[in-house]
Design a protein around this motif. Structure first.
Motif, short mmCIF file in Angstrom:
data_model
loop_
_atom_site.label_atom_id
_atom_site.label_comp_id
_atom_site.label_asym_id
_atom_site.label_seq_id
_atom_site.Cartn_x
_atom_site.Cartn_y
_atom_site.Cartn_z
N TYR A 62 0.85 -1.18 0.00
CA TYR A 62 0.00 0.00 0.00
C TYR A 62 0.89 1.24 0.00
O TYR A 62 1.76 1.40 0.87
CB TYR A 62 -0.90 0.03 1.23
CG TYR A 62 -1.87 -1.13 1.31
CD1 TYR A 62 -3.12 -1.06 0.71
CD2 TYR A 62 -1.53 -2.30 2.00
CE1 TYR A 62 -4.01 -2.12 0.78
CE2 TYR A 62 -2.41 -3.36 2.08
CZ TYR A 62 -3.65 -3.26 1.47
OH TYR A 62 -4.53 -4.32 1.55
N GLU A 63 0.70 2.09 -0.98
CA GLU A 63 1.47 3.32 -1.09
C GLU A 63 0.68 4.47 -0.48
O GLU A 63 -0.54 4.55 -0.61
CB GLU A 63 1.78 3.65 -2.56
CG GLU A 63 2.62 2.60 -3.27
CD GLU A 63 4.06 2.60 -2.80
OE1 GLU A 63 4.49 3.57 -2.14
OE2 GLU A 63 4.77 1.61 -3.10
N THR A 71 6.82 9.62 -0.45
CA THR A 71 5.82 8.56 -0.32
C THR A 71 6.29 7.51 0.69
O THR A 71 7.49 7.30 0.87
CB THR A 71 5.56 7.87 -1.67
OG1 THR A 71 6.80 7.33 -2.16
CG2 THR A 71 5.00 8.87 -2.68
N SER A 72 5.33 6.90 1.34
CA SER A 72 5.63 5.82 2.28
C SER A 72 4.82 4.60 1.85
O SER A 72 3.86 4.72 1.10
CB SER A 72 5.27 6.22 3.71
OG SER A 72 3.88 6.48 3.80
N SER A 73 5.21 3.46 2.31
CA SER A 73 4.51 2.24 1.93
C SER A 73 4.46 1.29 3.12
O SER A 73 5.31 1.35 4.02
CB SER A 73 5.18 1.57 0.73
OG SER A 73 6.49 1.16 1.07
N ARG A 74 3.45 0.44 3.12
CA ARG A 74 3.36 -0.62 4.10
C ARG A 74 2.93 -1.89 3.38
O ARG A 74 2.31 -1.83 2.32
CB ARG A 74 2.36 -0.27 5.21
CG ARG A 74 0.93 -0.12 4.74
CD ARG A 74 0.02 0.27 5.90
NE ARG A 74 -1.37 0.42 5.48
CZ ARG A 74 -2.24 -0.57 5.44
NH1 ARG A 74 -1.86 -1.80 5.81
NH2 ARG A 74 -3.48 -0.37 5.05
N THR A 75 3.28 -3.00 3.93
CA THR A 75 2.98 -4.27 3.29
C THR A 75 2.07 -5.12 4.17
O THR A 75 2.08 -4.99 5.40
CB THR A 75 4.26 -5.06 3.00
OG1 THR A 75 4.96 -5.31 4.23
CG2 THR A 75 5.16 -4.29 2.05
N GLN A 76 1.29 -5.94 3.53
CA GLN A 76 0.41 -6.87 4.23
C GLN A 76 0.59 -8.26 3.64
O GLN A 76 0.50 -8.45 2.43
CB GLN A 76 -1.06 -6.45 4.09
CG GLN A 76 -2.05 -7.42 4.71
CD GLN A 76 -3.49 -7.06 4.41
OE1 GLN A 76 -3.77 -5.99 3.87
NE2 GLN A 76 -4.40 -7.95 4.75
#
Length: 208
Positions: A62-63, A71-76
């Protein structure tokens, strides 16, 4: 508390209150969206058996905005089961298992090698890690499909056990937090206003 900063602190609490209310609204809308999706399966879904053909562990990225950092991102982590099922099953969700037993459910049709024929009977399902760990290629699952909905099949158990009340605690917490933050901000702003009136009243010539 600094008299100059007090009005701004009150404003910050009020903004946080609005943010909490927005989160409550998001939780509510997401609950409604999930309920609408489940209702679609329950009202127009058809049930069949599905054979697991492939298993894959993957990640969803997810951006988002990271402010000054860009920009930052996280993962699932997600667990994906590829399955073959009967997209033309005529067994209605409402009839299973009261009128049609699991043994009588249609099995997925044989693979023909023609993607136009085989494609509608193939889908990917996101499942819990617990179910993923218990599953192996070749296992048979009971799924419900909602034709023409654009959604992939779901496990019958997940549709049957769906309970929208699971979202109520998050909504309630967000609303309570919104009210508390607003009251704190209001009290700080009110105290600041009263202090300002008192200071003005001390000035010569301000009292009759």
């Amino acid at each position: 508390m600094n008299a100059v900063a007090r009005p701004w602190i009150g404003l910050v609490f009020k903004c946080l209150s609005i943010l909490a209310a927005i989160f409550a609204f998001i939780f509510f809308m997401r609950m409604n969206e999930d309920q609408s999706k489940v209702d679609n399966y329950r009202n127009s879904g058809t049930v069949s058996r599905a054979v697991v053909t492939e298993m894959k562990l993957d990640q969803m990225v997810y951006e988002g905005s990271g402010g000054r950092r860009g920009t930052s991102s996280r993962t699932q982590d997600i667990q994906v089961l590829s399955v073959r099922f009967d997209s033309k099953s005529t067994v209605k969700y409402a009839d299973f298992p009261s009128k049609v037993s699991e043994a009588d459910l249609p099995a997925p049709p044989a693979v023909t090698g023609d993607s136009a024929i085989d494609g509608p009977n193939m889908a990917n399902m996101w499942v819990s890690r617990d179910l993923y760990d218990k599953t192996k290629v070749g296992d048979v699952l009971t799924v419900v499909d909602a034709p023409f909905s654009g959604f992939d099949p779901e496990l019958v158990a997940d549709i049957r056990d769906f309970d929208p009340s699971a979202a109520y605690p998050n909504i309630a917490i967000a609303l309570v937090l919104a009210v508390l933050l607003w009251l704190i901000g209001w009290r700080i702003s009110k105290a600041s206003a009263l202090r300002g009136i008192a200071e003005v009243a001390k000035m010569p010539g301000t009292l009759p």
